[in-house]
Design a protein around this motif. Sequence first.
Motif, short mmCIF file in Angstrom:
data_model
loop_
_atom_site.label_atom_id
_atom_site.label_comp_id
_atom_site.label_asym_id
_atom_site.label_seq_id
_atom_site.Cartn_x
_atom_site.Cartn_y
_atom_site.Cartn_z
N THR A 122 0.83 -1.22 0.00
CA THR A 122 0.00 0.00 0.00
C THR A 122 0.86 1.26 0.00
OG1 THR A 122 -1.78 -1.14 1.18
CG2 THR A 122 -1.76 1.29 1.29
N TRP A 123 1.95 1.23 0.73
CA TRP A 123 2.78 2.42 0.91
C TRP A 123 4.12 2.30 0.16
CZ3 TRP A 123 0.61 6.60 3.07
CH2 TRP A 123 -0.53 6.41 3.84
N SER A 124 4.09 1.67 -0.99
CA SER A 124 5.33 1.45 -1.75
C SER A 124 5.95 2.75 -2.26
CB SER A 124 5.07 0.51 -2.93
OG SER A 124 4.09 1.06 -3.79
N ASN A 125 5.16 3.81 -2.29
CA ASN A 125 5.73 5.11 -2.69
C ASN A 125 6.61 5.70 -1.59
OD1 ASN A 125 3.32 5.45 -1.12
ND2 ASN A 125 3.33 7.64 -1.65
N LEU A 126 6.43 5.25 -0.35
CA LEU A 126 7.20 5.78 0.78
C LEU A 126 8.30 4.84 1.25
CD1 LEU A 126 4.39 7.30 3.04
CD2 LEU A 126 5.81 8.46 1.35
N PHE A 127 8.17 3.54 1.00
CA PHE A 127 9.10 2.56 1.56
C PHE A 127 9.47 1.50 0.53
CE2 PHE A 127 6.03 3.73 4.94
CZ PHE A 127 6.89 4.32 5.86
N SER A 128 10.68 0.98 0.64
CA SER A 128 11.03 -0.27 -0.03
C SER A 128 11.20 -1.34 1.05
CB SER A 128 12.30 -0.11 -0.86
OG SER A 128 13.42 0.16 -0.03
N TRP A 129 10.86 -2.56 0.69
CA TRP A 129 10.69 -3.61 1.70
C TRP A 129 11.23 -4.93 1.16
CZ3 TRP A 129 9.28 -5.86 6.14
CH2 TRP A 129 8.52 -7.03 6.17
N ILE A 130 12.19 -5.49 1.85
CA ILE A 130 12.68 -6.82 1.52
C ILE A 130 12.09 -7.80 2.52
CG2 ILE A 130 14.72 -8.30 1.37
CD1 ILE A 130 16.27 -5.87 0.41
N HIS A 131 11.26 -8.69 2.02
CA HIS A 131 10.56 -9.66 2.86
C HIS A 131 11.59 -10.49 3.64
CE1 HIS A 131 6.98 -12.34 3.57
NE2 HIS A 131 7.97 -13.15 3.90
N ARG A 182 -0.98 8.88 6.80
CA ARG A 182 -2.06 9.56 6.06
C ARG A 182 -2.05 11.06 6.37
NH1 ARG A 182 -4.91 4.60 6.95
NH2 ARG A 182 -5.66 5.35 8.97
N VAL A 183 -1.82 11.40 7.64
CA VAL A 183 -1.80 12.81 8.01
C VAL A 183 -0.56 13.51 7.43
CG1 VAL A 183 -1.56 14.39 9.97
CG2 VAL A 183 -3.16 12.47 10.12
N ARG A 184 0.58 12.86 7.52
CA ARG A 184 1.82 13.53 7.11
C ARG A 184 2.03 13.51 5.61
NH1 ARG A 184 7.92 13.48 9.70
NH2 ARG A 184 8.83 14.79 8.06
N PHE A 185 1.68 12.40 4.95
CA PHE A 185 2.02 12.25 3.54
C PHE A 185 0.80 12.16 2.61
CE2 PHE A 185 5.57 10.34 5.92
CZ PHE A 185 6.60 11.15 5.46
N GLY A 186 -0.39 12.02 3.19
CA GLY A 186 -1.59 12.00 2.37
C GLY A 186 -1.85 10.64 1.75
#
Length: 372
Positions: A293-302, A368-372
């Motif tokens: 959902t938040w891939s625009n803000l984070f990268s994630w290695i499972h 949601r508040v900080r980045f929309g």
Amino acid sequence: MAIREFRLERFLAEREFRAPYVLGASDCETMSVQELLSLEPGSEDDLLRLRLGYVEPAGSPSLREAIAGLYSGVSPDEVITFNGASEGIMAFMAVSLRPGDHVIVQFPAYQSLYEVARSVGCDVMFWKMDEEKGWSPDLGALQDLVRPTTKVIVINSPHNPTGYQFPERDFRALARFAGDRGITVFSDEVYRFLEHRADDRLPAMVDIPDAHVSLGDVSKAYGLAGLRTGWIATHDRDLLGRLAGYKDYSTICNSAPGEFLAEIALRHRGKIVARNLEIVRWNIRLLDDFFATWSNLFSWIHPRAGSTAFPRLRAGIGAEEFCTDLLRSAGVLLVPGTVFEHDDAHFRLGCGRLDMPEALERLEGYLRVRFG
């Protein structure tokens, strides 16, 4: 012995016990004394009858027998207990290393795994993990790091903070590589048994030929950090003697109630670890959805094993600023990568506790508040 400030432990000491939601913890869900005793009928009466004198310096025979049962070829007299894995690290470094020795440490790392060696006067080099390769360290790069003075290679698998787990072929290749050169592998295995897939479980380093060393405790996979019970397992009898000599100057022996309760936990390790592994697996599924959902803000290695992960921020702000504002605004504690002396882009996230879904909800509200 002069030693630098332990950045992670100072960071947590100032925040962990005040934060409403600790989303950066490395340990799994704990339990009460009552819950632990309920696993073994009659143990409550045994605890009440427990004598509160000294216990054997190496650990009670029955506890060492339970610890030896975690390995395939270790006898109880090849185990020595410590006040947590932290004392085990201190003791091993103090008795195994001398000024000028060369030590290679898988990095990023829990700070004591390299800082204690530095304080002894060792030349410490980092074997860096590659995020672009799923946090895998390069065995070829390790060969380039080795010197004639290399005494110890320090590894941690399952790994804190990334959640990386060595493939078994690499793990065994590392053991052979070190053994052929007379180098000891000091293997921090405190997250062992938290493999997300059973097929990824490694043998303990002590169960692989050559004089290698396995470090364990009941803090992480078992969630029983308050018992302060850790251990070292090794076939090197000379090392065991020197470790015992060190402990004579540090804690002498462990806490009698702590050893009693740890022994119960180890006898019922299947049930305790299964519960914690179920929590980890459930939380990882939630995190997969969250980071999608938040891939625009984070990268994630499972992560493959353990109870931690090390996501990267893409939001154009530093992890320290992000974690500080998140704690202040939403009461959620994450651990910035700078505390691991790594960088200001990553942060440690823990997935071993029951309240993670609620903490994740608070984090999403903040985003949601900080980045929309």
